[in-house]
Design an enzyme around this catalytic site. Structure first.
Site, PDB file in Angstrom:
ATOM      1  N   SER A 148       0.823  -1.217   0.000  1.00 31.43           N
ATOM      2  CA  SER A 148       0.000   0.000   0.000  1.00 31.43           C
ATOM      3  C   SER A 148       0.855   1.263   0.000  1.00 31.43           C
ATOM      4  O   SER A 148       1.930   1.303   0.599  1.00 31.43           O
ATOM      5  CB  SER A 148      -0.884  -0.015   1.254  1.00 31.43           C
ATOM      6  N   TYR A 171      -2.000   5.379  -4.329  1.00 31.67           N
ATOM      7  CA  TYR A 171      -2.951   6.474  -4.129  1.00 31.67           C
ATOM      8  C   TYR A 171      -2.235   7.674  -4.713  1.00 31.67           C
ATOM      9  O   TYR A 171      -1.188   8.097  -4.194  1.00 31.67           O
ATOM     10  CB  TYR A 171      -3.211   6.711  -2.649  1.00 31.67           C
ATOM     11  N   THR A 197      -5.389   2.752  -7.377  1.00 32.08           N
ATOM     12  CA  THR A 197      -6.691   2.569  -6.709  1.00 32.08           C
ATOM     13  C   THR A 197      -7.610   3.736  -7.046  1.00 32.08           C
ATOM     14  O   THR A 197      -7.254   4.897  -6.839  1.00 32.08           O
ATOM     15  CB  THR A 197      -6.500   2.448  -5.182  1.00 32.08           C
ATOM     16  N   LYS A 276      -7.277  -0.589  -9.926  1.00 27.60           N
ATOM     17  CA  LYS A 276      -7.929  -1.333  -8.821  1.00 27.60           C
ATOM     18  C   LYS A 276      -9.191  -0.603  -8.401  1.00 27.60           C
ATOM     19  O   LYS A 276      -9.130   0.570  -8.016  1.00 27.60           O
ATOM     20  CB  LYS A 276      -6.961  -1.435  -7.634  1.00 27.60           C
ATOM     21  N   HIS A 300     -12.948  -2.380  -2.575  1.00 25.57           N
ATOM     22  CA  HIS A 300     -12.114  -2.027  -1.421  1.00 25.57           C
ATOM     23  C   HIS A 300     -12.539  -2.834  -0.186  1.00 25.57           C
ATOM     24  O   HIS A 300     -12.472  -2.358   0.942  1.00 25.57           O
ATOM     25  CB  HIS A 300     -12.217  -0.531  -1.139  1.00 25.57           C
TER      26      HIS A 300
HETATM   27  C1  LIG Z   1      -7.578  -2.292   6.893  1.00 30.08           C
HETATM   28  C2  LIG Z   1      -7.590  -2.208   5.398  1.00 30.08           C
HETATM   29  C3  LIG Z   1      -6.737  -1.320   4.777  1.00 30.08           C
HETATM   30  C4  LIG Z   1      -6.717  -1.236   3.386  1.00 30.08           C
HETATM   31  N1  LIG Z   1      -5.826  -0.401   2.790  1.00 30.08           N
HETATM   32  C5  LIG Z   1      -5.808  -0.315   1.449  1.00 30.08           C
HETATM   33  C6  LIG Z   1      -4.881   0.535   0.797  1.00 30.08           C
HETATM   34  O1  LIG Z   1      -4.056   1.188   1.431  1.00 30.08           O
HETATM   35  N2  LIG Z   1      -4.928   0.612  -0.559  1.00 30.08           N
HETATM   36  C7  LIG Z   1      -5.841  -0.111  -1.299  1.00 30.08           C
HETATM   37  O2  LIG Z   1      -5.852  -0.012  -2.521  1.00 30.08           O
HETATM   38  N3  LIG Z   1      -6.698  -0.952  -0.702  1.00 30.08           N
HETATM   39  C8  LIG Z   1      -6.702  -1.079   0.638  1.00 30.08           C
HETATM   40  N4  LIG Z   1      -7.590  -1.935   1.235  1.00 30.08           N
HETATM   41  C9  LIG Z   1      -8.461  -2.773   0.404  1.00 30.08           C
HETATM   42  C10 LIG Z   1      -7.784  -4.101   0.075  1.00 30.08           C
HETATM   43  O3  LIG Z   1      -6.706  -3.902  -0.808  1.00 30.08           O
HETATM   44  C11 LIG Z   1      -8.750  -5.082  -0.583  1.00 30.08           C
HETATM   45  O4  LIG Z   1      -9.351  -4.477  -1.695  1.00 30.08           O
HETATM   46  C12 LIG Z   1      -9.828  -5.608   0.373  1.00 30.08           C
HETATM   47  O5  LIG Z   1      -9.332  -5.732   1.672  1.00 30.08           O
HETATM   48  C13 LIG Z   1     -10.331  -6.963  -0.102  1.00 30.08           C
HETATM   49  O6  LIG Z   1     -11.397  -7.396   0.664  1.00 30.08           O
HETATM   50  P1  LIG Z   1     -11.285  -8.402   1.918  1.00 30.08           P
HETATM   51  O7  LIG Z   1     -10.676  -7.637   3.027  1.00 30.08           O
HETATM   52  O8  LIG Z   1     -12.701  -8.769   2.164  1.00 30.08           O
HETATM   53  O9  LIG Z   1     -10.432  -9.582   1.487  1.00 30.08           O
HETATM   54  C14 LIG Z   1      -7.599  -2.045   2.617  1.00 30.08           C
HETATM   55  C15 LIG Z   1      -8.448  -2.938   3.266  1.00 30.08           C
HETATM   56  C16 LIG Z   1      -8.445  -3.033   4.635  1.00 30.08           C
HETATM   57  C17 LIG Z   1      -9.355  -4.036   5.296  1.00 30.08           C
END
Ligand SMILES: Cc1cc2nc3c(=O)[nH]c(=O)nc-3n(C[C@H](O)[C@H](O)[C@H](O)COP(=O)(O)O)c2cc1C
Length: 405
Positions: A148, A171, A197, A276, A300
Site C-alpha cells: 500500500s 494512491y 486505486t 484497482k 475495497h
Molecule cells: C484495513 C484495510 C486497509 C486497506 N488499505 C488499502 C490501501 O491502502 N490501498 C488499497 O488499494 N486498498 C486497501 N484496502 C483494500 C484491500 O486492498 C482489498 O481491496 C480488500 O481488503 C479486499 O477485501 P477483503 O478484506 O474482504 O479480502 C484495505 C483494506 C483493509 C481491510
C-alpha cells in the site's frame, strides 16, 4: 469483553469446574481453543475465521474497528460474502487427479497459486513487524504481495524482506509532484506493476470504524491524528512520504481524476499499470481502451461505496467488458477455497485477500499469515480435485451455476 462472551466464558467455566467434566478441561483446551473458543496457537486453526476471532481478541478495539469496517451500514461488506452463495459449483467425476497444477502466470511471472496479498495500509497497527512479517510469509509461501501507498514500512525494506519484486499500490494524491515521487521510488525499488486505486474518489463514510474509537481508551496521538485538517501530518509520518513536502496534499485521490489521468501516469510509468476498483462493464471497457494492462475488480473490501453489490457479481460483468484482452483480478470477501474457485470459473486470473491475512498477522505474526495462506491453498486444492479440474486453465464457466437463473 462483551456480555455474550462473558456469559459463554462463565458457562464454560462452570461446565469445566463440574465433577463430571473437570478432568476433561485440559483435554478440551488441548484440542485447540481457550475457554472462549479462540485458538491459542497457529496449528489449531481449522479455517481462516479462527484467525478473525483471535485477531479480534488481541487487537485494540479501534484497530480492529479500522480493519473490520465497511461504509455506511456495511451493506457492501456483507454483500461481498453473501454473493458467493449465489453461485454453486457444478462438479465432474472420474478424472485422473494424480497431478494438480495450481499455478498462474501474471505478466510473465509464474505464481504457485492464484491467491495474492492485497494492499492493506498501516500494517504495524496490527503487529509490530507489520509489512515485514507479511513479506517473509509471502516469501516462504511464494505469494505475490502488493504494498500500500500508506504502508507503515517502505517499499525498499519490504522488497528486501520479500527477496523478490513486489507490486506497488498507488494512491496518486492530488499533488502531481508527490505522485511522481512515489512512482519513481516504486520504479527504483523494482516494482514491475503499479495498481492505481480508483474507488475512494469522493471519500468513504466508515461508520463502524468511527463507532469503535470511543471504546479504545489509549492515547493514539503518538502515532496518528487522522483528523482534518491535520491528517497530512499522519501522511508525512508514513515511510513512502518521508522527505516529501506533503503540505500541499489535501486528498489521497484527486477529486477531478478522470480517464486522462491514466494517460498522465502512462507517460511516466514504463512498466505494467493496472487499475484497482473497477466494478462496472463500461469502466472495464474504458480501462482497456486507455491501455491499462489489467483490471482488479474491487470495492475495497466494502470500504468504498455502499452499493450493496458483491464483488463476485461485479466480476461477471467486468470479465464481459474486458473480453479476454487483459487479466482480470478480483478481491472482496474471499474466505474459502471454493470462493476462489468460483471466481476463477467466472473468469478471474487471480484472487486477492485483504483482511484474512491481517487476521493471521495480528494473531500470530508471520506464522499466522503463512497459515492463512496454507489453509486457503489447501482448500482451493480440494475444491479443484472435487470439481475434477487439474489446472487453473481447466476451471471454466462450466464449473459454476448462477442459482438466480
Ligand atoms: C484495513 C484495510 C486497509 C486497506 N488499505 C488499502 C490501501 O491502502 N490501498 C488499497 O488499494 N486498498 C486497501 N484496502 C483494500 C484491500 O486492498 C482489498 O481491496 C480488500 O481488503 C479486499 O477485501 P477483503 O478484506 O474482504 O479480502 C484495505 C483494506 C483493509 C481491510
Amino acid at each position: 469483553m462483551t456480555i455474550e462472551r462473558q456469559t459463554r466464558r462463565r458457562v464454560l467455566q462452570s461446565i469445566l469446574a463440574g465433577p463430571a467434566l473437570a478432568a476433561l478441561g485440559p483435554t478440551v483446551r488441548a484440542f485447540g481453543q481457550d475457554a472462549d473458543g479462540i485458538i491459542t496457537a497457529v496449528d489449531q486453526a481449522l479455517d481462516i475465521f479462527d484467525f478473525e476471532r483471535a485477531a479480534r481478541r488481541i487487537l485494540p478495539p479501534a484497530h480492529f474497528g479500522y480493519l473490520a469496517t465497511g461504509v455506511d451500514g456495511d451493506e457492501t461488506l456483507h454483500a461481498n460474502r453473501a454473493g458467493f452463495a449465489n453461485y454453486s459449483l457444478r462438479v465432474r467425476r472420474m478424472v485422473d487427479l494424480s497431478k494438480i497444477d495450481m499455478s498462474v502466470n501474471l505478466f510473465g511471472t509464474t505464481w504457485e497459486t492464484p491467491i495474492f496479498l492485497d494492499p492493506v495500509g498501516s500494517q504495524r497497527a496490527f503487529h509490530a513487524e507489520g509489512e515485514l512479517a507479511v513479506a517473509r510469509a509471502a516469501k516462504s509461501k511464494q505469494h505475490l504481495q502488493v504494498l500500500s501507498t500508506v504502508a507503515s514500512t517502505s517499499v525498499e525494506d519490504v522488497t528486501a524482506a520479500r527477496g523478490a519484486p513486489i507490486w506497488y499500490q498507488l494512491y496518486p494524491t492530488d499533488h502531481w509532484p508527490i505522485t511522481q515521487a512515489l512512482m519513481r521510488r516504486a520504479e527504483a525499488a523494482g516494482c514491475p506493476v503499479i495498481a492505481l486505486t480508483v474507488d475512494l474518489q469522493g471519500g468513504s463514510n466508515r461508520v463502524t470504524a468511527a463507532r469503535s474509537i470511543p471504546g479504545d481508551p489509549r492515547d493514539c496521538t503518538q502515532c496518528h491524528t487522522s483528523k482534518p485538517p491535520r491528517w497530512f501530518e499522519d501522511m508525512a509520518r508514513k515511510p513512502m512520504f518521508r522527505g516529501l513536502d506533503v503540505s500541499a496534499v489535501t486528498d489521497m485521490t484527486p477529486i477531478s481524476m478522470n480517464w486522462d489521468y491514466i494517460r498522465r501516469l502512462r507517460d511516466i510509468w514504463p512498466r505494467k499499470l493496472i487499475i484497482k476498483g473497477i466494478v462496472a462493464r463500461e469502466d472495464a471497457e474504458l480501462a482497456v481502451d486507455h491501455g491499462v494492462d489489467g483490471v482488479l475488480v474491487s470495492n475495497h473490501g466494502g470500504r468504498a461505496e455502499d452499493s450493496g453489490r458483491a464483488s463476485i457479481d461485479s466480476l461477471v460483468e467486468v470479465v464481459a467488458g474486458v473480453r479476454g484482452r487483459v487479466p482480470v483480478l478480483v478481491d472482496g470477501g474471499f474466505r474459502r477455497g471454493t470462493d476462489v474457485f468460483k471466481a476463477l470459473a467466472l473468469g478471474a486470473t487471480a484472487v486477492g485477500i485483504g483482511r484474512p491475512y491481517i487476521w493471521g498477522l495480528a494473531s500470530f505474526g508471520q506464522e499466522g499469515v503463512e497459515k492463512v495462506l496454507e489453509i486457503l491453498r489447501g482448500e482451493l486444492l480440494i475444491a479443484m480435485q472435487q470439481a475434477g479440474t487439474r489446472s487453473i486453465t481447466e476451471i471454466s464457466r462450466l464449473f459454476v451455476v448462477d442459482r438466480r437463473r
